[in-house]
Scaffold this motif. Structure first.
Motif, PDB file in Angstrom:
ATOM      1  N   MET A 170       0.840  -1.207   0.000  1.00  0.00           N
ATOM      2  CA  MET A 170       0.000   0.000   0.000  1.00  0.00           C
ATOM      3  C   MET A 170       0.874   1.256   0.000  1.00  0.00           C
ATOM      4  N   ALA A 171       1.943   1.242   0.787  1.00  0.00           N
ATOM      5  CA  ALA A 171       2.855   2.388   0.825  1.00  0.00           C
ATOM      6  C   ALA A 171       3.486   2.610  -0.545  1.00  0.00           C
ATOM      7  N   ASP A 172       3.839   1.522  -1.226  1.00  0.00           N
ATOM      8  CA  ASP A 172       4.413   1.625  -2.569  1.00  0.00           C
ATOM      9  C   ASP A 172       3.417   2.267  -3.532  1.00  0.00           C
ATOM     10  N   VAL A 173       2.164   1.819  -3.465  1.00  0.00           N
ATOM     11  CA  VAL A 173       1.126   2.368  -4.345  1.00  0.00           C
ATOM     12  C   VAL A 173       0.904   3.852  -4.048  1.00  0.00           C
ATOM     13  N   MET A 174       0.796   4.191  -2.791  1.00  0.00           N
ATOM     14  CA  MET A 174       0.453   5.563  -2.420  1.00  0.00           C
ATOM     15  C   MET A 174       1.620   6.537  -2.568  1.00  0.00           C
ATOM     16  N   ALA A 175       2.828   6.019  -2.744  1.00  0.00           N
ATOM     17  CA  ALA A 175       3.976   6.904  -2.962  1.00  0.00           C
ATOM     18  C   ALA A 175       3.836   7.677  -4.268  1.00  0.00           C
ATOM     19  N   TYR A 176       3.020   7.168  -5.184  1.00  0.00           N
ATOM     20  CA  TYR A 176       2.861   7.794  -6.492  1.00  0.00           C
ATOM     21  C   TYR A 176       1.432   8.232  -6.767  1.00  0.00           C
ATOM     22  N   ALA A 177       0.586   8.244  -5.753  1.00  0.00           N
ATOM     23  CA  ALA A 177      -0.826   8.560  -5.959  1.00  0.00           C
ATOM     24  C   ALA A 177      -1.283   9.650  -5.001  1.00  0.00           C
ATOM     25  N   GLU A 178      -2.221  10.442  -5.457  1.00  0.00           N
ATOM     26  CA  GLU A 178      -2.815  11.472  -4.600  1.00  0.00           C
ATOM     27  C   GLU A 178      -4.006  10.933  -3.821  1.00  0.00           C
ATOM     28  N   HIS A 179      -4.661   9.911  -4.342  1.00  0.00           N
ATOM     29  CA  HIS A 179      -5.791   9.282  -3.660  1.00  0.00           C
ATOM     30  C   HIS A 179      -5.806   7.797  -4.023  1.00  0.00           C
ATOM     31  N   PHE A 180      -6.609   7.032  -3.305  1.00  0.00           N
ATOM     32  CA  PHE A 180      -6.688   5.599  -3.543  1.00  0.00           C
ATOM     33  C   PHE A 180      -7.975   5.306  -4.309  1.00  0.00           C
ATOM     34  N   GLY A 181      -7.855   5.303  -5.613  1.00  0.00           N
ATOM     35  CA  GLY A 181      -8.990   5.028  -6.480  1.00  0.00           C
ATOM     36  C   GLY A 181      -8.884   3.649  -7.099  1.00  0.00           C
ATOM     37  N   HIS A 182      -9.667   3.402  -8.120  1.00  0.00           N
ATOM     38  CA  HIS A 182      -9.700   2.085  -8.749  1.00  0.00           C
ATOM     39  C   HIS A 182      -8.336   1.692  -9.333  1.00  0.00           C
ATOM     40  N   ARG A 183      -7.672   2.613 -10.017  1.00  0.00           N
ATOM     41  CA  ARG A 183      -6.357   2.297 -10.590  1.00  0.00           C
ATOM     42  C   ARG A 183      -5.388   1.848  -9.501  1.00  0.00           C
ATOM     43  N   GLU A 184      -5.442   2.493  -8.348  1.00  0.00           N
ATOM     44  CA  GLU A 184      -4.562   2.137  -7.241  1.00  0.00           C
ATOM     45  C   GLU A 184      -4.935   0.756  -6.668  1.00  0.00           C
ATOM     46  N   HIS A 185      -6.236   0.452  -6.618  1.00  0.00           N
ATOM     47  CA  HIS A 185      -6.658  -0.893  -6.211  1.00  0.00           C
ATOM     48  C   HIS A 185      -6.041  -1.944  -7.139  1.00  0.00           C
ATOM     49  N   ILE A 186      -6.102  -1.682  -8.436  1.00  0.00           N
ATOM     50  CA  ILE A 186      -5.582  -2.641  -9.417  1.00  0.00           C
ATOM     51  C   ILE A 186      -4.063  -2.761  -9.289  1.00  0.00           C
ATOM     52  N   ARG A 187      -3.378  -1.649  -9.098  1.00  0.00           N
ATOM     53  CA  ARG A 187      -1.916  -1.702  -8.925  1.00  0.00           C
ATOM     54  C   ARG A 187      -1.554  -2.461  -7.655  1.00  0.00           C
ATOM     55  N   LEU A 188      -2.261  -2.216  -6.571  1.00  0.00           N
ATOM     56  CA  LEU A 188      -2.032  -2.940  -5.322  1.00  0.00           C
ATOM     57  C   LEU A 188      -2.217  -4.437  -5.539  1.00  0.00           C
ATOM     58  N   THR A 189      -3.261  -4.793  -6.252  1.00  0.00           N
ATOM     59  CA  THR A 189      -3.542  -6.199  -6.537  1.00  0.00           C
ATOM     60  C   THR A 189      -2.442  -6.812  -7.392  1.00  0.00           C
ATOM     61  N   TRP A 190      -2.002  -6.084  -8.418  1.00  0.00           N
ATOM     62  CA  TRP A 190      -0.921  -6.571  -9.284  1.00  0.00           C
ATOM     63  C   TRP A 190       0.364  -6.793  -8.473  1.00  0.00           C
ATOM     64  N   LEU A 191       0.691  -5.841  -7.598  1.00  0.00           N
ATOM     65  CA  LEU A 191       1.879  -5.992  -6.755  1.00  0.00           C
ATOM     66  C   LEU A 191       1.764  -7.220  -5.858  1.00  0.00           C
ATOM     67  N   ALA A 192       0.583  -7.428  -5.283  1.00  0.00           N
ATOM     68  CA  ALA A 192       0.374  -8.583  -4.399  1.00  0.00           C
ATOM     69  C   ALA A 192       0.513  -9.886  -5.168  1.00  0.00           C
ATOM     70  N   VAL A 193      -0.061  -9.948  -6.350  1.00  0.00           N
ATOM     71  CA  VAL A 193       0.036 -11.166  -7.173  1.00  0.00           C
ATOM     72  C   VAL A 193       1.500 -11.463  -7.488  1.00  0.00           C
ATOM     73  N   HIS A 194       2.260 -10.423  -7.833  1.00  0.00           N
ATOM     74  CA  HIS A 194       3.676 -10.626  -8.133  1.00  0.00           C
ATOM     75  C   HIS A 194       4.483 -11.002  -6.890  1.00  0.00           C
ATOM     76  N   ARG A 195       4.105 -10.476  -5.753  1.00  0.00           N
ATOM     77  CA  ARG A 195       4.866 -10.730  -4.526  1.00  0.00           C
ATOM     78  C   ARG A 195       4.583 -12.116  -3.953  1.00  0.00           C
TER      79      ARG A 195
END
Length: 162
Positions: free
Chosen positions: A39-64
């Motif tokens: 989540m910290a990784d996602v929010m380092a580049y985002a102003e808010h937590f919207g759908h795109r950020e949900h998808i990026r968080l999910t992608w990071l989790a799948v890869h991790r």
């Protein structure tokens, strides 16, 4: 230190002169540290937590951690976050799992090495209405969908078709 009814814990920091200079809110207790790191990784580049950020968080989790473990990691992390935000009713177990499975499927199918690559090849993932191709809105609104897994009722997911 005080704890309010939404499980938020606030700490007041002081500057060198002893004056309060800020108040920060800690993550909710019980959330996975891996989720917090992603989540910290996602929010380092985002102003808010919207759908795109949900998808990026999910992608990071799948890869991790891989798809099966990502279901639990994302689902529990989002459930805790919704509760922490005072909106536990926003959490939906079926929606969380479905998005993890969709992202994992497309990431594996395309061999996406970066998030921009994934969404560039699969722009539909950025459409938060995508689950409407697979589920009726009334199905996703059911209590059973909020607390557990319901199979798609409009069309099967692509990876389940023989």
């Amino acid at each position: 230190m005080t704890t309010d009814h939404t499980d938020r814990t606030e700490h007041t920091d002081t500057d060198r002169t002893g004056h309060d200079d800020r108040t920060r809110t800690e993550p909710p207790l019980g959330r996975d540290p891996v989720f917090d790191e992603l989540m910290a990784d996602v929010m380092a580049y985002a102003e808010h937590f919207g759908h795109r950020e949900h998808i990026r968080l999910t992608w990071l989790a799948v890869h991790r951690v891989g798809m099966p473990a990502a279901i639990g990691l994302i689902s529990e992390g989002i459930r805790h976050t919704a509760r922490y935000a005072g909106a536990p009713q926003k959490y939906n177990a079926t929606v969380s799992r479905a998005w993890v499975e969709l992202v994992a499927h497309h990431a594996a199918e395309e061999g996406s090495r970066t998030f921009p690559d994934l969404v560039g090849r699969n722009p539909g993932l950025l459409d938060k209405r995508l689950l409407g191709r697979f589920y009726r809105s009334t199905t996703l609104a059911r209590p059973e969908a909020r607390t557990g897994w319901l199979e798609p009722d409009l069309a099967p997911f692509p990876w389940t078709q023989g």
